[in-house]
Design a protein around this motif. Structure first.
Motif, PDB file in Angstrom:
ATOM      1  N   LEU A 111      -0.005   6.103   6.628  1.00  0.00           N
ATOM      2  CA  LEU A 111      -0.484   5.193   6.015  1.00  0.00           C
ATOM      3  C   LEU A 111      -0.313   4.581   6.915  1.00  0.00           C
ATOM      4  O   LEU A 111      -1.734   3.745   7.174  1.00  0.00           O
TER       5      LEU A 111
ATOM      6  N   ALA B 147       0.827  -1.422   0.123  1.00  0.00           N
ATOM      7  CA  ALA B 147       0.269  -0.474  -0.235  1.00  0.00           C
ATOM      8  C   ALA B 147       0.271   1.240   0.118  1.00  0.00           C
ATOM      9  O   ALA B 147       0.353   2.143  -0.996  1.00  0.00           O
TER      10      ALA B 147
ATOM     11  N   ARG C 109       2.381  11.457   3.697  1.00  0.00           N
ATOM     12  CA  ARG C 109       1.477  10.310   3.835  1.00  0.00           C
ATOM     13  C   ARG C 109       1.131   9.207   4.118  1.00  0.00           C
ATOM     14  O   ARG C 109       0.665   8.758   4.541  1.00  0.00           O
ATOM     15  N   ALA C 110       2.700   8.910   3.569  1.00  0.00           N
ATOM     16  CA  ALA C 110       3.068   7.414   3.077  1.00  0.00           C
ATOM     17  C   ALA C 110       2.766   6.504   5.185  1.00  0.00           C
ATOM     18  O   ALA C 110       2.624   6.154   4.882  1.00  0.00           O
TER      19      ALA C 110
ATOM     20  N   ASP D  47      -6.225  17.329  -3.426  1.00  0.00           N
ATOM     21  CA  ASP D  47      -4.474  16.652  -3.343  1.00  0.00           C
ATOM     22  C   ASP D  47      -3.635  17.577  -4.005  1.00  0.00           C
ATOM     23  O   ASP D  47      -3.037  18.800  -3.457  1.00  0.00           O
TER      24      ASP D  47
ATOM     25  N   TRP E 142       0.716   4.107  -3.340  1.00  0.00           N
ATOM     26  CA  TRP E 142       0.555   5.304  -3.418  1.00  0.00           C
ATOM     27  C   TRP E 142       1.816   5.832  -3.409  1.00  0.00           C
ATOM     28  O   TRP E 142       1.224   7.467  -4.066  1.00  0.00           O
TER      29      TRP E 142
ATOM     30  N   SER F 165       4.221  13.150   0.669  1.00  0.00           N
ATOM     31  CA  SER F 165       4.455  12.135  -0.062  1.00  0.00           C
ATOM     32  C   SER F 165       4.425  11.369   0.814  1.00  0.00           C
ATOM     33  O   SER F 165       3.814  10.279   0.955  1.00  0.00           O
TER      34      SER F 165
ATOM     35  N   GLU G  15       1.658   5.976  -7.463  1.00  0.00           N
ATOM     36  CA  GLU G  15       0.387   7.600  -8.031  1.00  0.00           C
ATOM     37  C   GLU G  15       0.610   8.340  -7.975  1.00  0.00           C
ATOM     38  O   GLU G  15       0.471   9.634  -8.734  1.00  0.00           O
ATOM     39  N   VAL G  16       1.535   8.634  -6.735  1.00  0.00           N
ATOM     40  CA  VAL G  16       1.390  10.319  -6.395  1.00  0.00           C
ATOM     41  C   VAL G  16       3.109  10.511  -7.630  1.00  0.00           C
ATOM     42  O   VAL G  16       2.433  11.433  -8.414  1.00  0.00           O
TER      43      VAL G  16
END
Length: 240
Positions: A110, A28, A106-107, A65, A32, A103, A35-36
């Motif tokens: 997560l 995951a 954010r990871a 975002d 992510w 980013s 994706e960023v």
């Protein structure tokens, strides 16, 4: 668990020391970050950033975002009186200086949300961690095989901006010229969003960026200027 992947043009390493760490959690995190890269890279013509730069998107069409990232960029532009810029003359929109730390933080969030309580996420030398303590070396700005100092952090982040990897790539938005007043700028903060953006912004400001970064709430600083003078704030978490 330990994993390393190349994402966004640099190696990202993840270490999770929780006994119940699983591949799905690591999957995951890297999904992510990929994706960023796909959404925010100015080097991908189909990214949201590139489409916005070409005028193909209206402000109301932007993802939440990207709105968040651009708002953060504007905050730092104002705080540095224009030294931190993502729209330089003759260049397209490039929010990479903000996207990386944002980013990766954010990871890290997560990971915490999935129950990880002891981990270290290292993205090209910038680190977000929980648990610990973790020891983070700060590279000498001119000698690749030496460290200037070693920091010890538990719940927090460390980011360094310097000239040794990519040359004079950080530009002072006030002058349009490469920033050369510092050799390296390291910032310790509660989040990698803050640490990375503050390190980049301070580097863009040059020598005056040291005092500016040190005055920001919750930030500790280690810096080397162009005259090889070393500066550190009293609260810098230097390893024993």
């Amino acid at each position: 668990m330990r994993r390393v992947e190349q994402v966004m043009g640099f190696p990202v390493s993840l270490r999770i020391d929780d006994g119940d760490a699983c591949d799905e959690t690591a999957d995951a995190v890297f999904a992510w970050l990929r994706e960023v890269d796909a959404r925010f890279s100015p080097f991908r013509p189909d990214s949201e950033v590139s489409r916005l730069d070409r005028g193909e998107l209206e402000p109301h069409e932007l993802s939440p975002d990207l709105v968040e990232v651009l708002d953060l960029c504007e905050d730092y532009r104002v705080a540095t009186l224009g030294a931190f810029q993502v729209r330089l003359p003759g260049r397209g929109l490039d929010p990479c200086a903000m996207v990386k730390g944002w980013s990766v933080q954010r990871a890290a969030d997560l990971l915490a949300a999935r129950g990880a309580t002891r981990f270290c996420l290292n993205a090209g030398g910038d680190v977000a961690s929980v648990g610990g303590p973790w020891r983070v070396g700060v590279r000498h700005p001119e000698q690749a095989d030496r460290l200037c100092t070693v920091l010890e952090i538990s719940d927090g982040a460390v980011a360094t901006s310097a000239r040794y990897e990519r040359g004079d790539h950080i530009v002072d938005g006030r002058t349009g010229r490469p920033a050369t007043g510092l050799l390296s700028m390291t910032v310790v903060a509660a989040s990698l969003t803050e640490a990375d953006a503050t390190a980049t912004a301070a580097f863009a400001m040059g020598a005056e960026g040291i005092e500016w970064a040190a005055a920001r709430e919750g930030c500790e600083v280690f810096a080397v200027d162009a005259e090889h003078r070393v500066f550190r704030t009293p609260g810098l978490p230097v390893a024993a």
